[in-house]
Write a protein that holds these residues in place. Structure first.
Motif, short mmCIF file in Angstrom:
data_model
loop_
_atom_site.label_atom_id
_atom_site.label_comp_id
_atom_site.label_asym_id
_atom_site.label_seq_id
_atom_site.Cartn_x
_atom_site.Cartn_y
_atom_site.Cartn_z
N SER A 295 35.89 44.27 38.56
CA SER A 295 36.28 43.86 37.21
C SER A 295 37.02 44.96 36.47
N ASP A 296 36.81 46.24 36.86
CA ASP A 296 37.29 47.40 36.09
C ASP A 296 36.67 47.35 34.70
N TYR A 297 35.40 46.99 34.66
CA TYR A 297 34.70 46.81 33.39
C TYR A 297 34.45 48.15 32.71
N HIS A 298 34.81 48.21 31.41
CA HIS A 298 34.57 49.41 30.61
C HIS A 298 33.61 49.15 29.45
N GLY A 299 33.36 47.89 29.15
CA GLY A 299 32.50 47.55 28.04
C GLY A 299 33.17 46.54 27.12
N PRO A 300 32.42 45.97 26.19
CA PRO A 300 32.96 44.96 25.27
C PRO A 300 34.18 45.49 24.50
N GLY A 301 35.28 44.74 24.54
CA GLY A 301 36.48 45.13 23.81
C GLY A 301 37.39 46.08 24.55
N LEU A 302 36.92 46.62 25.68
CA LEU A 302 37.74 47.56 26.44
C LEU A 302 38.10 47.04 27.83
N SER A 303 37.73 45.82 28.14
CA SER A 303 37.83 45.34 29.51
C SER A 303 38.79 44.15 29.63
N TYR A 304 39.44 44.09 30.78
CA TYR A 304 40.29 42.94 31.10
C TYR A 304 39.44 41.72 31.45
N MET A 305 38.28 41.97 32.04
CA MET A 305 37.46 40.87 32.54
C MET A 305 35.99 41.24 32.45
N GLU A 306 35.17 40.27 32.11
CA GLU A 306 33.72 40.46 32.07
C GLU A 306 33.18 40.50 33.50
N MET A 307 32.11 41.23 33.71
CA MET A 307 31.45 41.22 35.00
C MET A 307 30.96 39.80 35.32
N GLY A 308 30.94 39.47 36.61
CA GLY A 308 30.44 38.18 37.02
C GLY A 308 31.46 37.05 36.98
#
Length: 284
Positions: A247-260
């Protein structure tokens, strides 16, 4: 099945919003069952995240995302299943982190020239004890009212031709791949769709990467569009590379896509996790 595997995300050790333990808990709440933590140029969160993963019943994969300079462009190479105690890898990443601080001071100096004062300290307030990245400067600039959100602030201040851009020389592609392989890991080209290389350079990159011992590319990742999933699945097949995802998840508001929320890899892809012991949890 794909949503259960996330092999690219970030914690507060680099530029994520969640501490390693909280990030793992969030992944578990989203249904992720195989997780790779890939902080920028830093292995500091892996031990804590691994212990948290055990408590949540998640299979954990040691990872890192290394900054690379290739043909005057900054690329990112993810290392999966690396040995977090490998001396050569730890030493090289310490050097990169030192260089990151020097770059941060140059970014702040550039922003000061256009009247934005205190950017180094402002970014530091977001990074806390972790390395400073452009994302931390972006968060500061949004907070200070210079842009409406993190995604737009890059275009206004932090990319080539803008006041906060610094043309920094990172690690070479060969060195990054060699370090990852030397630590027992798998080298993966991160989010290739973000590099705007063109046909010739993209294929040259894949050829060089494969020649150095690189094994995979991210086909499904947060910043890719559905057509890019197919584009990079084709490239993976052409260069005999395995397919990774995250996901390249960085956290709420910083991410292209939510985990899952990751879709399945396109048909014909060979998953990078195909023979991993960690992936056996998916069939438990």
């Amino acid at each position: 099945m794909a949503a259960l595997i996330d092999l690219h995300c970030h914690s507060t050790i680099s530029d994520g919003l969640l501490a390693p333990e909280a990030l793992v808990a969030h992944a578990a709440s989203r249904g992720v069952r195989v997780l790779g933590l890939t902080d920028h140029d830093d292995l500091g969160g892996l031990a804590i995240a691994k212990e948290a993963a055990k408590r949540h019943g998640i299979a954990f994969v040691n990872g890192v995302e290394i900054s690379v300079t290739w043909k005057r462009r900054t690329l990112h190479i993810v290392g999966l299943k690396v040995d977090a105690e490998n001396a050569a890898l730890k030493s090289a990443l310490a050097g990169v982190r030192s260089a990151r601080d020097a770059r941060a001071r140059e970014i702040a100096a550039g922003l000061e020239k256009v009247g934005i004062m205190g950017a180094y300290e402002g970014a530091q307030s977001f990074s806390k004890q972790s390395i400073m990245t452009r994302s931390h400067f972006a968060q500061f600039l949004v907070q200070a009212g210079h842009a409406k959100n993190v995604k737009t602030v890059f275009k206004k201040y932090l990319v080539k031709g803008k006041p906060g851009f610094v043309d920094h020389q990172w690690m070479s592609l060969e060195e990054a791949v060699t370090l990852i392989k030397g630590s027992g890991g798998v080298a993966v080209i991160a989010h290739p769709g973000r590099y705007d290389l063109g046909f010739v350079n993209m294929h040259l990159l894949m050829h060089e990467f494969r020649g150095y011992g690189g094994e995979a590319i991210e086909v499904v990742t947060g910043s890719h569009t559905p057509p890019q999933y197919d584009q990079f699945a084709t490239i993976a097949h052409r260069f005999s590379l395995k397919a990774s995802q995250g996901s390249d998840y960085h956290g709420p508001g910083l991410s292209y896509m939510e985990m899952g929320y990751l879709p399945d890899l396109p048909k014909g892809c060979v998953p990078v996790w195909q023979d991993w012991e960690e992936a056996q949890l998916l069939h438990a």
